[in-house]
Design a protein around this motif. Sequence first.
Motif, PDB file in Angstrom:
ATOM      1  N   SER A 163      -2.762 -30.804 -33.606  1.00 31.51           N
ATOM      2  CA  SER A 163      -2.731 -30.043 -34.855  1.00 31.51           C
ATOM      3  C   SER A 163      -2.943 -30.955 -36.053  1.00 31.51           C
ATOM      4  O   SER A 163      -3.648 -30.591 -37.015  1.00 31.51           O
ATOM      5  CB  SER A 163      -1.393 -29.309 -34.995  1.00 31.51           C
ATOM      6  N   ALA A 209      -8.977 -29.743 -42.634  1.00 32.79           N
ATOM      7  CA  ALA A 209      -7.988 -28.875 -43.269  1.00 32.79           C
ATOM      8  C   ALA A 209      -7.771 -27.612 -42.436  1.00 32.79           C
ATOM      9  O   ALA A 209      -7.844 -26.486 -42.912  1.00 32.79           O
ATOM     10  CB  ALA A 209      -8.392 -28.518 -44.701  1.00 32.79           C
ATOM     11  N   TYR A 210      -7.525 -27.839 -41.126  1.00 37.32           N
ATOM     12  CA  TYR A 210      -7.259 -26.774 -40.172  1.00 37.32           C
ATOM     13  C   TYR A 210      -8.423 -25.779 -40.083  1.00 37.32           C
ATOM     14  O   TYR A 210      -8.230 -24.575 -39.970  1.00 37.32           O
ATOM     15  CB  TYR A 210      -5.947 -26.056 -40.522  1.00 37.32           C
ATOM     16  N   ASN A 261       0.749 -25.798 -44.315  1.00 40.11           N
ATOM     17  CA  ASN A 261      -0.362 -25.121 -43.654  1.00 40.11           C
ATOM     18  C   ASN A 261      -0.430 -25.476 -42.175  1.00 40.11           C
ATOM     19  O   ASN A 261      -0.805 -24.648 -41.334  1.00 40.11           O
ATOM     20  CB  ASN A 261      -1.681 -25.479 -44.342  1.00 40.11           C
ATOM     21  N   GLY A 262      -0.071 -26.726 -41.864  1.00 43.61           N
ATOM     22  CA  GLY A 262      -0.061 -27.141 -40.465  1.00 43.61           C
ATOM     23  C   GLY A 262       0.961 -26.378 -39.649  1.00 43.61           C
ATOM     24  O   GLY A 262       0.697 -25.987 -38.501  1.00 43.61           O
ATOM     25  N   GLU A 287      -5.954 -23.200 -48.988  1.00 50.15           N
ATOM     26  CA  GLU A 287      -5.729 -24.631 -48.754  1.00 50.15           C
ATOM     27  C   GLU A 287      -6.811 -25.484 -49.360  1.00 50.15           C
ATOM     28  O   GLU A 287      -6.567 -26.552 -49.884  1.00 50.15           O
ATOM     29  CB  GLU A 287      -5.625 -24.939 -47.259  1.00 50.15           C
ATOM     30  N   GLU A 305      -5.722 -28.525 -51.573  1.00 52.51           N
ATOM     31  CA  GLU A 305      -5.961 -29.902 -51.147  1.00 52.51           C
ATOM     32  C   GLU A 305      -6.933 -30.607 -52.065  1.00 52.51           C
ATOM     33  O   GLU A 305      -6.776 -31.769 -52.395  1.00 52.51           O
ATOM     34  CB  GLU A 305      -6.476 -29.936 -49.709  1.00 52.51           C
ATOM     35  N   ARG A 319      -0.508 -29.784 -46.782  1.00 54.09           N
ATOM     36  CA  ARG A 319      -1.015 -29.986 -45.421  1.00 54.09           C
ATOM     37  C   ARG A 319       0.090 -29.761 -44.393  1.00 54.09           C
ATOM     38  O   ARG A 319      -0.162 -29.246 -43.307  1.00 54.09           O
ATOM     39  CB  ARG A 319      -1.613 -31.379 -45.285  1.00 54.09           C
ATOM     40  N   LYS A 325      -0.433 -22.859 -39.143  1.00 59.03           N
ATOM     41  CA  LYS A 325      -1.520 -22.830 -38.165  1.00 59.03           C
ATOM     42  C   LYS A 325      -1.010 -23.097 -36.745  1.00 59.03           C
ATOM     43  O   LYS A 325      -1.495 -22.501 -35.775  1.00 59.03           O
ATOM     44  CB  LYS A 325      -2.584 -23.858 -38.540  1.00 59.03           C
ATOM     45  N   GLU A 335      -7.588 -23.196 -46.852  1.00 58.48           N
ATOM     46  CA  GLU A 335      -7.177 -22.281 -45.785  1.00 58.48           C
ATOM     47  C   GLU A 335      -7.823 -20.919 -45.876  1.00 58.48           C
ATOM     48  O   GLU A 335      -7.589 -20.110 -45.050  1.00 58.48           O
ATOM     49  CB  GLU A 335      -5.677 -22.150 -45.804  1.00 58.48           C
ATOM     50  N   TRP A 348      -6.541 -31.914 -36.427  1.00 63.05           N
ATOM     51  CA  TRP A 348      -7.224 -30.737 -36.975  1.00 63.05           C
ATOM     52  C   TRP A 348      -7.040 -30.683 -38.499  1.00 63.05           C
ATOM     53  O   TRP A 348      -7.999 -30.457 -39.251  1.00 63.05           O
ATOM     54  CB  TRP A 348      -6.661 -29.506 -36.299  1.00 63.05           C
ATOM     55  N   GLY A 349      -5.802 -30.920 -38.943  1.00 58.44           N
ATOM     56  CA  GLY A 349      -5.539 -30.903 -40.379  1.00 58.44           C
ATOM     57  C   GLY A 349      -6.233 -32.033 -41.120  1.00 58.44           C
ATOM     58  O   GLY A 349      -6.777 -31.842 -42.218  1.00 58.44           O
TER      59      GLY A 349
END
Length: 465
Positions: free
Chosen positions: A187, A195-196, A160-161, A56, A60, A157, A164, A51, A190-191
């Motif tokens: 979303s 990872a966004y 962070n999702g 992130e 991750e 995830r 975001k 992130e 995207w993740g």
Amino acid sequence: MRFQFFVTFLSLITCISGSAGIAEPVETSLRPIPRPTQITLVSVQSQSSAETIASEAMAEIGQRSLPTLRPRSRPDALARAQSKAGVPSASTNPAGFQSWINAFRGRALAKGISVRVFDRTFAEVRYLPQVVKLDRKQSEFTKSTGEYLASAVSDTRISNGREKAQQNQQVLDAIEAKFGVSKYVVSAIWGMESAYGSYRGSTHIPSALATLAYDGRRGAFFEAQLIEALKIVQTGDTTPDAMTGSWAGAMGHTQFMPTSYQSYAVDFTGDGRRDIWSEDPTDALASTAAYLSRMGWVRGMPWGEEVVLPDGFNFTLASGPKKLPSEWARLGVVPAQGGTIPDHGAARILLPAGAKGAAFLVFKNFDVIKRYNNSDAYAIGVGHLGDRISGEAGLKGSWPEGERALKRAERQELQTLLTRAGFATGGVDGRIGPNTVEAIRGFQRRVGMEPDGHPSVGLLRRLRG
């Protein structure tokens, strides 16, 4: 990331559906890279992660002892190699590669690429031997669906999702309003893909595609992608140096291949460019929603829901007939989280780990997600991650201990042994289609196993015995 069936995306079905439909398995997806397919989950594949490169990404990457669905799922190996050795200079290009470029130039100009765009782009193109190594090292995805989901829908995830989604709420709401696609599913993709946006890949796409086209293993496919990449430059959506992504050619926040970009990307910001490479994810997120809409997304329909099957359930109904949720309820199927499932449309029971694992009732939108990546595991991951981002609870079902996807050679062995036992599979190709599923069920009935049609490790051992 996500990583079998290399096809051009122009052949994808592009109808828009406005009414509830029946969930049907799909044959192709946005991705040309080997992917986990159905329960067999054959992959290279599938790719992405971070992130800020400190938050992130690191969190991750730390969790990724399990393979994920794309060759870029880990920090880009090519980028690491180049950062250590430096980007190759033109003088390091093999003579054969330069000869290929000279021949390709004529083919590109014949396809409408201008001399200026070609020469400008290829002034920066370098042969990337690491790309060839990565392409040839692709391995089969043999983790279980449960293990895959533990990584795909990790706590990091999810958190962070949610962050975001909150930061981009206004944009996501506008995208959902225009295309009718759930902002939580957008979303989640995207993740899963980058990872966004924190790891979109740093490989020079024209160089990667030229290298793979020259290598020849899938030359025609990658040459077609390269032509479209040149067209993207020619229309001014990006520049050759800014066109970066994964080593296999996927680009941007949600990892579009050039042909898919050309067919489905949109300019949602209104700045005159379909910019999926920018730090601003707006165009990429809208393009993902546009893609799913074109694939037949039904507004207001969920992807699916985890369910609990009753004692004595007829497992021959799994992955087979489609029924309304109310019809499944009359057969004793209930939501794992309680309550009732509205009749959004016909749905089927999915058992990704067989009779002993978690069960799902999936709708048409589940198969629309599979147009993005033709994998049951990926579609469950996207759907469940979207649910968690929206605030829903985790899965309740368990996953059989020691279960994993069979390798291709094992699936071929399974088909051979089933045929020898008198259950025709329609061939020995390593693909678990309807004929093989029925053959498995026939054998399972003979030996007193639940006829779930699942090609498990235990089933193969039983056949060997």
